[in-house]
Enzyme design. Sequence first.
Site, short mmCIF file in Angstrom:
data_model
loop_
_atom_site.label_atom_id
_atom_site.label_comp_id
_atom_site.label_asym_id
_atom_site.label_seq_id
_atom_site.Cartn_x
_atom_site.Cartn_y
_atom_site.Cartn_z
N SER A 138 0.84 -1.20 0.00
CA SER A 138 0.00 0.00 0.00
C SER A 138 0.87 1.25 0.00
CB SER A 138 -0.92 0.00 1.22
OG SER A 138 -1.79 -1.10 1.18
N1 SAH Z 1 -0.81 -4.49 3.56
C1 SAH Z 1 0.15 -5.17 2.76
C2 SAH Z 1 -0.39 -5.81 1.49
C3 SAH Z 1 -1.59 -5.18 0.84
S1 SAH Z 1 -2.11 -6.00 -0.64
C4 SAH Z 1 1.29 -4.26 2.41
O1 SAH Z 1 1.09 -3.05 2.37
O2 SAH Z 1 2.38 -4.77 2.16
C5 SAH Z 1 -3.31 -7.10 0.05
C6 SAH Z 1 -2.77 -8.40 0.50
O3 SAH Z 1 -3.86 -9.19 0.95
C7 SAH Z 1 -2.07 -9.20 -0.58
O4 SAH Z 1 -0.79 -9.55 -0.14
C8 SAH Z 1 -2.96 -10.43 -0.76
O5 SAH Z 1 -2.24 -11.58 -1.11
C9 SAH Z 1 -3.61 -10.54 0.60
N2 SAH Z 1 -4.89 -11.27 0.65
C10 SAH Z 1 -5.96 -11.16 -0.17
N3 SAH Z 1 -6.93 -12.01 0.22
C11 SAH Z 1 -6.48 -12.66 1.33
C12 SAH Z 1 -7.01 -13.65 2.19
N4 SAH Z 1 -8.23 -14.19 2.00
N5 SAH Z 1 -6.27 -14.06 3.23
C13 SAH Z 1 -5.02 -13.57 3.44
N6 SAH Z 1 -4.44 -12.64 2.65
C14 SAH Z 1 -5.17 -12.17 1.61
#
Ligand code: SAH
Length: 303
Positions: A138
Amino acid sequence: MIHQCAVIAYGFRYYYMPGLKHILSTFTLIPHRHRCSYLPSPSPSLVSLSSSFHLPNPDNLSRFLTGNCPFFKMERSWSGSGVNKNKAMVEHLQHYGVITSKKVSEVMETIDRACFVPDGTPPYVDSPMAIGYNATISAPHMHATCLQLLEENLKPGMHALDIGSGTGYLTACFALMVGPQGRAVGVEHIPELVVSSIQNIEKSAAAPLLKEGSLSVHVGDGRKGWPEFAPYDAIHVGAAAPEIPQALIDQLKPGGRMVIPVGNIFQDLKVVDKNQDGSLSIWSETSVRYVPLTSRDAQLRGW
Ligand code: SAH
């Protein structure tokens, strides 16, 4: 090698800027070197902006960059080591009124973003960046916004859950705030991202907390939360849910707060406070754009 592409700017807040809101914007990233504040050896990265957008991940081709914000140009205005650039990024967020909390600025200065972005990605530009697997880190202003919304629920000794922990950046910030007596838990459903997030955290100022065990990152479906360390004072969800998962509400402590983007194309960052009697108070902080909280298969297919 850098592949040219455009991406949807996920993990992003729509700023109210007349004339700039929702404008399609593109920019160029030119390689330079930065230094992670916790690592002695520099790693190659990108920076500097002009007129078309390059990213290192070929799997993110053919997406659109949406929205705009006042911070895109900030990288141009400073020089110096990675440590100073991370500090300058935080100072710009303070200057624009995004960060008003001293604690949050201290934490974001301490956890160098350069430890968390993939090689060849500019760490200090205020934009989401692709991290592979159809996921993004993000934008710094979103991380700052979420940290501020959760600040009162990230006091030393408290328990924090970071769903969709991706690069591990926010999990590391949470761990620093709750300290060694607290508990910071990341849950991510892409195993490769869990492995790389642990490597990222090991390079960062949160490494001792990972070693001691107050910080952990797990492979799992975040829609189910992580019952092992519940109830949580703070829950952050880094991906947009069609509705608030009941398991996360159940794992929120009375007096606890959850920050979660909700919606599909149009998403709101919801703040969910659990009252002492178990009832919920829910309000919308802002409009946002996040990747979906979904199944691993759907994400890898591109939804
Ligand atoms: N907050 C993090 C990543 C944001 S992107 C950062 O800033 O680095 C959103 C993340 O949610 C991604 O890594 C994606 O793989 C994860 N995601 C999406 N659906 C998910 C689920 N059901 N369970 C766990 N992670 C999930």
